[in-house]
Design an enzyme around this catalytic site. Structure first.
Site, short mmCIF file in Angstrom:
data_model
loop_
_atom_site.label_atom_id
_atom_site.label_comp_id
_atom_site.label_asym_id
_atom_site.label_seq_id
_atom_site.Cartn_x
_atom_site.Cartn_y
_atom_site.Cartn_z
N THR A 73 -10.52 6.46 -0.25
CA THR A 73 -9.44 6.02 -1.12
C THR A 73 -10.01 5.19 -2.26
OG1 THR A 73 -9.09 3.98 0.13
CG2 THR A 73 -7.85 5.93 0.83
N GLU A 127 -5.21 10.78 2.07
CA GLU A 127 -4.98 11.03 3.49
C GLU A 127 -4.28 12.36 3.76
OE1 GLU A 127 -4.70 6.49 2.86
OE2 GLU A 127 -4.30 8.33 1.74
N TRP A 170 16.30 -5.14 -3.62
CA TRP A 170 15.09 -4.46 -4.09
C TRP A 170 15.30 -3.87 -5.48
CZ3 TRP A 170 11.02 -5.77 -1.55
CH2 TRP A 170 11.05 -5.96 -0.18
N LYS A 223 11.49 -7.91 -5.14
CA LYS A 223 12.63 -8.39 -4.36
C LYS A 223 13.25 -9.57 -5.09
CE LYS A 223 14.20 -9.05 0.35
NZ LYS A 223 13.82 -9.11 1.77
#
Length: 537
Positions: free
Chosen positions: A182, A327, A440, A435
Site C-alpha cells: 500500500t 488489497e 457526519w 464530524k
C-alpha cells in the site's frame, strides 16, 4: 469436472498460440518506441525466466521490479510467477525510507531496475539486507557504475539465456505470484500477496462486458503504473485476450498520452483523476482525435462530475469510474449503466457515473454500521466491506491484519452509501470524515461539488477543530490557470446543493494539493500544514 489449475502460464500459451502477430507497443525513452509481437514477447519471457533462474531464482524467491510501464516490465509480470517465484512491484514514488522498508520486508533477492531509475535507488542499496543481484533494464547492454558487486545488463542476460527454458508444470494455483505494498498515508506500507488463481479470475472478470469488457480487438493503454496494484490488472488481462498493448514508459505528459491515443488508436485506457484533469486541459487547448476510445476508466479517488461531463459531453468519450484497493487486486466495482437506465435523464446518468459503481460478478460487498447492513437509500453511511476470490485475506507478515480482516471480510476503511440500484458511492475514508455537532459531513461530496465550478482545478476538504461543533470543514482550493474566484463566490456556489451546516467555514487558496505516490489527495499533510489555521470571520 476436470481440476485444471488456474495459472498465469495458460495466458502465455494462449497469446503465443492464437495471437502471435499482435503487438506490444513499448515506449522506453522519449526517442524510442519498440513494436514487439506476442510471439517475440513470449520468447523473451521464457529467456528472462531462464536468466533469473541461473542467478538463483527458484520457487518462492522474491524478485523486485523498480520500473515504468514497458515491455521488459511486462516480461517480468509473467516470467517470475510462471517460474514459481513472486514478483514484488515496488512503487518508485514511495519515500526512500518506505522503499528500503518494503524491499527488506518482502525479502527481495533480485531487483529488476530501469536504468534511468538506478540513481534513485543507488543510495538505498547499502541498506538492502536481502538483495543479492541487480539487473538493469534499458535498451543497451551497459550497466551503471556501482559499489554493489552483482549488477547485470538485462539485455545481455537475455542474449545469453536458454531459448528452451520450460516453466514448471506442478505449480499450485493458490501459490503466490505477485505482491504490492500500500502507498501508506500513515505508518509503514502494508504488503499484499496475489495468487495465480486470484490474478486469473480477476483477469477474466475484466473481460466481462459489464466490467471493462477487454477483448482481442482492443488497444489497451494502462496509464496507471505497473508498480501500483498490477496496473489494475490490465496487462494480465490483455495478454490473455490478445489485446494490443500500448505501454507509455517513463516521464509521460498529457500531450504524449493524447498523441499515443491518436496515433495508436487506443480503445481503452485507465488512470487516476489527476491524470485525466491534465489530459482534459491539454485536449481543450490542442485537440487530438479521440474517436478510437470506447472507454476511459478512472479510479484511485473520486472523480469530479465536471471531469466526467467534460469527457462524455465535450470529447464524446465514455468515462467509467471504478473502485479498488491494493488489497483487492484491485477491481471491485465500475460505474457502467444497467438497461433500466437507458431512459434516464442526462443528470441522473451523471450521478451514476460519479459513483464507484456496481460490484463486479463473484464479489460480495456490504456497507455496514453499528445497526448492521445499511439500507439502499443513497444516504445512510457505513463502512464498505468486501469478500471474494481475488480479495486478500491478510497483510504479509503484518500485525495490522487483525484491524482490516474480520470474519471473512476485508474492512476497507472507506465510508460509503448504497444507491437504490445497488451502486456503491464512497463518501469518505474513515479518517477523513468530518464530524460536526455529532453529524457526519462527507468531504468527498463537497470536493466534487467544488470541482464543478468553472474556476476550480482541484479541491480538498479537511476537518479543522472547533470549540463548539468539534470539527468544521475547511476547503483547500487550487484555481485553474488564469481564473479567479473568491471565498464568498465558492461558498455561495455550494448553497442549495448542501445543508447549511455542511458548508465550509472558510476557503484557503493554495498552489497545489499534496498527493500520495499514486496521485490521491494527501489530506494528512494538509491537516498537518493547517493544524493551527484560524477561520477568519
Amino acid at each position: 469436472m476436470m481440476e485444471t489449475p488456474l495459472l498465469l502460464t495458460s495466458f502465455l500459451k494462449r497469446a503465443e498460440r492464437y495471437f502471435p502477430h499482435k503487438l506490444i507497443i513499448s515506449r522506453t525513452s522519449p526517442e524510442t518506441i519498440h513494436r514487439i509481437t506476442y510471439k517475440e514477447y513470449v520468447k523473451r519471457t521464457h529467456k528472462l525466466a531462464a536468466a533469473l533462474t541461473k542467478l538463483g531464482m527458484k520457487k518462492g524467491t522474491k524478485v523486485g521490479s523498480f520500473a515504468w510501464n514497458h515491455h521488459r516490465h511486462l516480461e517480468a509480470y509473467f516470467a517470475v510467477p510462471c517460474a514459481g517465484a513472486i514478483l514484488h512491484m515496488v512503487n518508485i514514488r514511495l519515500s526512500p525510507e518506505h522503499i528500503i522498508y518494503v524491499i527488506n520486508h518482502a525479502e527481495d533477492e533480485i531487483l529488476l531496475i530501469d536504468g534511468d531509475l538506478f540513481p534513485l535507488l543507488s543510495k538505498a542499496i547499502p541498506y538492502l539486507k536481502t538483495v543479492k543481484h541487480i539487473v538493469v533494464m534499458q535498451d543497451n547492454m551497459e550497466v551503471p557504475e556501482s559499489t554493489f558487486p552483482n549488477v547485470y545488463s538485462y539485455e545481455k542476460l537475455l542474449a545469453e539465456a536458454d531459448d528452451n527454458f520450460a516453466f514448471p508444470e506442478d505449480l499450485d494455483e493458490n501459490s503466490p505470484a505477485g505482491m504490492c505494498y500500500t502507498s501508506a498515508t500513515t505508518g509503514m506500507p502494508k504488503g499484499v500477496v496475489y495468487s495465480h488463481r486470484g490474478l486469473v479470475l480477476h483477469s477474466l472478470a475484466l473481460g466481462l462486458s459489464d466490467s471493462m469488457g477487454i477483448r482481442e480487438k482492443d488497444v489497451i493503454m494502462p496509464i496507471v503504473p505497473m508498480f501500483h496494484v498490477n496496473a489494475w490488472g490490465m496487462p494480465f488481462a490483455a495478454v490473455n485476450y490478445g489485446s494490443t498493448q500500448v505501454l507509455p514508459g517513463p516521464m509521460f505528459t498529457p500531450s504524449l498520452l493524447l498523441d499515443l491515443i491518436e496515433q495508436e488508436k487506443v480503445t481503452v485506457t485507465a488512470g487516476v483523476p489527476t491524470i485525466w484533469l491534465g489530459v482534459a486541459q491539454e485536449q481543450e487547448k490542442n485537440p487530438r482525435d479521440l474517436s478510437s476510445l470506447r472507454s476511459v476508466v478512472c479510479g484511485g479517488s473520486a472523480s469530479p462530475k465536471g471531469l466526467i461531463k467534460t469527457f462524455e459531453d465535450k470529447f464524446n468519450v465514455p468515462f467509467v469510474v471504478g473502485y479498488g484497493m491494493t488489497e483487492t487486486t484491485p477491481i471491485v466495482s465500475l460505474s457502467t449503466y444497467t438497461s433500466e437506465m437507458e431512459d434516464w435523464t442526462r443528470e441522473q446518468k451523471l450521478d451514476i457515473r460519479a459513483t464507484q459503481g456496481l460490484p463486479v460478478s463473484l464479489l460480495d460487498t456490504e456497507v455496514v454500521n453499528e445497526a448492521g447492513e445499511v439500507p439502499w437509500d443513497g444516504q445512510t453511511m457505513g463502512e464498505l466491506r468486501i469478500r471474494g476470490p481475488w480479495i486478500a485475506d491478510e497483510y504479509y507478515k503484518d500485525e495490522r491484519t487483525v484491524e482490516a480482516f474480520k470474519d471473512g471480510w476485508l474492512y476497507t476503511g472507506d465510508i460509503a452509501v448504497v444507491t437504490p440500484e445497488g451502486y456503491i458511492k464512497i463518501t469518505d475514508r474513515t479518517k477523513d470524515l468530518i464530524k460536526s455537532g455529532g453529524e457526519w459531513i462527507s468531504s468527498v461530496d463537497l470536493e466534487n461539488a467544488l470541482m464543478t465550478h468553472e474556476a476550480v482545478f482541484e479541491a480538498a476538504v479537511i476537518a479543522i477543530p472547533h470549540e463548539k461543533w468539534q470539527e468544521r470543514p475547511l476547503a483547500c482550493v487550487v484555481l485553474k490557470e488564469g481564473k479567479d474566484a473568491t471565498k464568498e463566490e465558492l461558498i455561495s456556489f455550494l448553497e442549495g446543493q448542501f445543508a447549511k451546516w455542511w458548508l465550509p467555514d472558510d476557503v484557503v487558496f493554495i498552489n497545489e494539493i499534496p498527493k500520495t505516490s499514486v496521485g490521491k489527495f494527501l489530506k494528512a499533510k494538509l491537516r498537518e500544514d493547517l493544524k493551527d489555521y484560524q477561520v477568519i470571520i
